[in-house]
Scaffold this active site. Structure first.
Site, short mmCIF file in Angstrom:
data_model
loop_
_atom_site.label_atom_id
_atom_site.label_comp_id
_atom_site.label_asym_id
_atom_site.label_seq_id
_atom_site.Cartn_x
_atom_site.Cartn_y
_atom_site.Cartn_z
N LYS A 22 0.85 -1.13 -0.12
CA LYS A 22 0.13 0.07 -0.05
C LYS A 22 0.87 1.24 0.03
O LYS A 22 0.69 2.08 -0.80
CB LYS A 22 -0.79 -0.04 1.23
CG LYS A 22 -1.66 1.50 1.62
CD LYS A 22 -2.42 1.22 2.80
CE LYS A 22 -1.82 1.48 4.12
NZ LYS A 22 -1.64 2.78 4.41
N ASN A 23 2.00 1.21 0.70
CA ASN A 23 2.47 2.58 1.06
C ASN A 23 3.63 2.72 -0.09
O ASN A 23 4.45 3.90 -0.06
CB ASN A 23 2.92 2.72 2.56
CG ASN A 23 2.22 2.64 3.55
OD1 ASN A 23 1.19 3.01 3.31
ND2 ASN A 23 2.40 2.57 4.77
N CYS A 122 -5.87 13.27 13.14
CA CYS A 122 -5.70 11.79 12.85
C CYS A 122 -5.76 11.05 13.97
O CYS A 122 -5.39 11.73 15.02
CB CYS A 122 -4.22 11.82 12.12
SG CYS A 122 -3.82 10.08 11.71
N ARG A 127 0.31 14.30 13.42
CA ARG A 127 0.99 14.44 11.83
C ARG A 127 0.82 15.52 10.90
O ARG A 127 0.16 15.40 9.88
CB ARG A 127 0.20 13.05 11.11
CG ARG A 127 0.29 11.82 11.87
CD ARG A 127 -0.58 10.65 11.17
NE ARG A 127 0.17 10.19 10.19
CZ ARG A 127 -0.23 9.10 9.31
NH1 ARG A 127 -1.41 8.63 9.52
NH2 ARG A 127 0.30 8.70 8.20
N VAL A 129 2.27 18.53 8.28
CA VAL A 129 2.82 18.33 7.11
C VAL A 129 3.83 19.62 6.89
O VAL A 129 4.13 19.84 5.82
CB VAL A 129 1.91 18.11 5.83
CG1 VAL A 129 1.05 16.86 5.68
CG2 VAL A 129 0.93 19.46 5.78
N GLN A 131 7.04 19.86 7.21
CA GLN A 131 8.21 19.29 6.36
C GLN A 131 7.97 19.31 5.10
O GLN A 131 8.82 19.62 4.20
CB GLN A 131 9.10 17.97 6.80
CG GLN A 131 9.20 18.03 8.34
CD GLN A 131 10.13 19.14 8.77
OE1 GLN A 131 11.20 19.16 8.23
NE2 GLN A 131 9.73 20.00 9.80
N ASP A 310 4.28 0.55 12.23
CA ASP A 310 3.15 -0.07 11.54
C ASP A 310 3.04 -1.65 11.91
O ASP A 310 2.43 -2.42 11.70
CB ASP A 310 3.34 0.15 10.01
CG ASP A 310 3.04 1.43 9.45
OD1 ASP A 310 2.40 2.38 10.27
OD2 ASP A 310 3.30 1.60 8.41
N ARG A 402 -8.77 -0.63 4.64
CA ARG A 402 -7.68 0.29 4.05
C ARG A 402 -6.45 -0.24 3.57
O ARG A 402 -5.95 0.44 2.62
CB ARG A 402 -7.60 1.45 4.97
CG ARG A 402 -8.86 2.41 5.30
CD ARG A 402 -8.64 3.76 6.02
NE ARG A 402 -7.33 4.40 5.40
CZ ARG A 402 -6.79 5.41 5.96
NH1 ARG A 402 -7.36 5.93 7.05
NH2 ARG A 402 -5.94 6.34 5.20
N1 EPU Z 1 6.06 14.59 10.79
C1 EPU Z 1 6.11 16.04 10.95
N2 EPU Z 1 5.94 16.92 10.03
C2 EPU Z 1 6.00 16.55 8.74
C3 EPU Z 1 5.86 14.97 8.41
C4 EPU Z 1 6.03 14.17 9.65
O1 EPU Z 1 6.00 16.12 12.26
O2 EPU Z 1 5.75 17.33 7.75
C5 EPU Z 1 6.00 13.76 12.09
C6 EPU Z 1 4.80 12.77 12.17
O3 EPU Z 1 3.79 13.40 12.94
C7 EPU Z 1 5.37 11.76 12.83
C8 EPU Z 1 6.66 11.47 12.17
O4 EPU Z 1 7.04 12.72 11.57
O5 EPU Z 1 5.31 11.79 14.17
C9 EPU Z 1 6.88 10.48 10.97
O6 EPU Z 1 5.98 10.69 10.26
P1 EPU Z 1 6.22 10.37 8.87
O7 EPU Z 1 5.82 11.67 7.96
O8 EPU Z 1 6.96 9.35 8.38
O9 EPU Z 1 4.53 9.34 8.55
P2 EPU Z 1 3.73 9.51 6.79
O10 EPU Z 1 4.64 9.88 5.85
O11 EPU Z 1 2.68 10.24 7.22
C10 EPU Z 1 4.07 6.83 6.48
C11 EPU Z 1 3.16 5.76 6.20
C12 EPU Z 1 2.49 5.35 7.85
C13 EPU Z 1 3.68 4.90 8.57
C14 EPU Z 1 4.47 6.10 8.53
C15 EPU Z 1 5.72 5.98 9.63
C16 EPU Z 1 2.31 6.06 4.03
C17 EPU Z 1 1.32 6.20 3.28
N3 EPU Z 1 2.09 6.04 5.18
O12 EPU Z 1 3.30 7.83 7.01
O13 EPU Z 1 1.50 4.38 7.35
O14 EPU Z 1 3.02 4.57 9.71
O15 EPU Z 1 5.03 6.48 7.31
O16 EPU Z 1 6.50 4.61 9.24
O17 EPU Z 1 3.52 5.77 3.56
C18 EPU Z 1 -0.10 2.75 7.78
O18 EPU Z 1 0.14 2.28 6.85
O19 EPU Z 1 -0.73 2.27 8.60
C19 EPU Z 1 0.53 3.88 8.02
C20 EPU Z 1 0.05 4.90 9.16
#
Ligand code: EPU
Length: 429
Positions: A22-23, A122, A127, A129, A131, A310, A402
């Site tokens: 999925k990811n 969420c 979470r 965005v 960055q 995960d 999902r």
């Molecule tokens: N974070 C920030 N600012 C940002 C981005 C992230 O503070 O701009 C923080 C987040 O709040 C979190 C940490 O950084 O505390 C890591 O988050 P990351 O951005 O890596 O998560 P993501 O990209 O939103 C993906 C997967 C998730 C998985 C995480 C961690 C996808 C579509 N989703 O999420 O998958 O848990 O990386 O490995 O790739 C799942 O499949 O169940 C799922 C939640």
């Protein structure tokens, strides 16, 4: 709303096919926005999140052709973004799937503008965005928040040196996609090293992108004028595979996961071996045999190659019935212990102190009605239900849908007793 009814206590035995990841699939679908050529994607998992992403892309004007002869959800699609006419990701879709934000980088890079709803709250954590935004701003984008939307403009993005404040998977992917069509070279430091980032990079490279270092914490992207279409097969889902491995470790038995690759499952496989599961890596999949009660294992989640957040809920279910006690520390998301309250209803002994859960293994869980709260939490509850004595009812199974392809069918093929009931069926029972 569907729910699962699980009659626990049966060991898993047999073979299942692991789906595409999925990811990896979600960002690769978004990469279609970067080219006017045709992007054919194979091994696409037929999941709710994939359907949502396809709806989002279709709404922008992307043509979507499903694989020939595909009945039901397609495992193959060809996307053509040659007539994109709506550069917007609306709130209605983004609120249901945060990964929608992955259209921001590609849209901005190819079309010079984008309107993307901010995801909002969420279940598993804040979470933000920030960055993604910061990186795109460093590449020359003007981004304003306007009525809940990110309004982004950049006549032409330029290369930049970006060091992210924390390791972010989709953040790295968004910036990497944007940088493919920027003027000059972009360096992303502190980049996510997840296998799904590598899979996206491979697809982009096949499309003509110049990317070096994917899989390390420094990714260098030299912008090119245009990308072309290609044909790409999505990598196998390491989280689905890990979930089935946890399930057999908990129930006992012997399974073969066809198509699974242990290459990217280092920490998960290590911990399962520590728990007593016998794992054999083969060219065409992974074989696992569980002949004893699992041993408790300590877990600390971390960005790849550390232990995946995960997989935390699934290991919590395993530790709940393991011999001994364990400490489980969640370092990625601040609210990812919601399955604990539900596991307690099944008789687990778990205490939470901040980001740490202390789990004392019990010899037997007992079936009860529980509620799924998010995707991986649901998977943990399913594993607990498979070992619990008697009947476990898991409500709100849409969370599971999902990210897992027809889990009840796959588990049934392994000899488990899992039945999906929908609300209309419930009305007559
Ligand atoms: N974070 C920030 N600012 C940002 C981005 C992230 O503070 O701009 C923080 C987040 O709040 C979190 C940490 O950084 O505390 C890591 O988050 P990351 O951005 O890596 O998560 P993501 O990209 O939103 C993906 C997967 C998730 C998985 C995480 C961690 C996808 C579509 N989703 O999420 O998958 O848990 O990386 O490995 O790739 C799942 O499949 O169940 C799922 C939640």
């Amino acid at each position: 709303m569907d729910r699962f009814v699980i009659e626990g206590g049966r060991p898993l035995q047999g073979e299942v096919q692991v789906a595409g990841a999925k990811n990896a699939a979600l960002p690769i679908l978004c990469a279609s926005l970067l080219t006017a050529g045709q992007l054919r994607i194979r091994n696409l998992p037929p999941l709710q999140d994939v359907a949502t992403m396809l709806r989002l892309l279709k709404g922008m004007g992307i043509r979507i052709d499903r694989g020939a002869g595909a009945a039901g959800p397609a495992s193959e699609v060809t996307l053509s973004a040659d007539a994109v006419d709506r550069l917007e990701a609306p709130y209605e879709l983004v609120k249901t799937m945060r990964a929608s934000v992955l259209v921001l980088g590609p849209m901005l890079a190819r079309f010079g503008e984008a309107l993307v709803s901010l995801p909002g709250g969420c279940a598993i954590g804040q979470r933000p965005v920030d960055q993604h935004i910061r990186g795109l701003q460093a590449m020359g984008a003007d981004i304003q928040i306007d009525h809940g939307y990110l309004r982004a403009k950049a006549p032409r993005l330029h290369g930049a040196h970006i060091t992210t404040d924390m390791v972010t998977v989709t953040g790295t992917e968004n910036l990497m996609m944007a940088a493919c069509l920027a003027d000059g070279t972009t360096v992303i430091d502190n980049a996510a090293r997840e296998p799904e980032v590598i899979d996206l990079a491979r697809c982009l490279i096949q499309m003509g992108a110049k990317i070096h270092g994917a899989g390390t914490d420094r990714i260098q992207i030299e912008g090119v004028a245009r990308l072309t279409g290609t044909d790409y097969a999505v990598m196998p889902d390491r989280i689905e595979a890990g979930t089935f491995l946890c399930a057999v470790a908990a129930t006992g038995g012997s399974i073969f996961l066809r198509g699974a690759s242990a290459d990217h499952m280092g920490a998960t496989v290590e911990k399962l071996r520590e728990a007593g599961l016998s794992i054999h890596e083969q060219a065409d999949g992974i074989r696992a045999d569980a002949s004893q009660r699992p041993r408790a294992v300590n877990i600390r989640t971390a960005p790849y190659p550390g232990f995946a957040t995960d997989m935390q809920a699934q290991f919590m279910a395993l530790n709940a019935i393991a011999e001994g006690s364990s400490l489980m520390v969640e370092t990625i998301f601040e609210n990812r212990f919601m399955h604990v309250q539900e596991l307690l209803r099944l008789g687990a002994q778990i205490r939470i102190d901040g980001h740490t859960a202390m789990v004392q293994g019990v010899t037997q869980l007992t079936g009860a009605t529980v509620m799924a709260t998010d995707l991986r939490a649901s998977a943990g509850l399913v594993i607990a239900g498979l070992v619990a004595d008697g009947e476990t009812l898991i409500d709100r199974i849409y969370h599971l849908d999902r990210g897992y392809e027809q889990m009840e069918k796959k588990l049934s093929a392994l000899g488990a007793h899992v039945v999906r009931q929908n609300s209309s069926a419930r009305a007559v029972t």
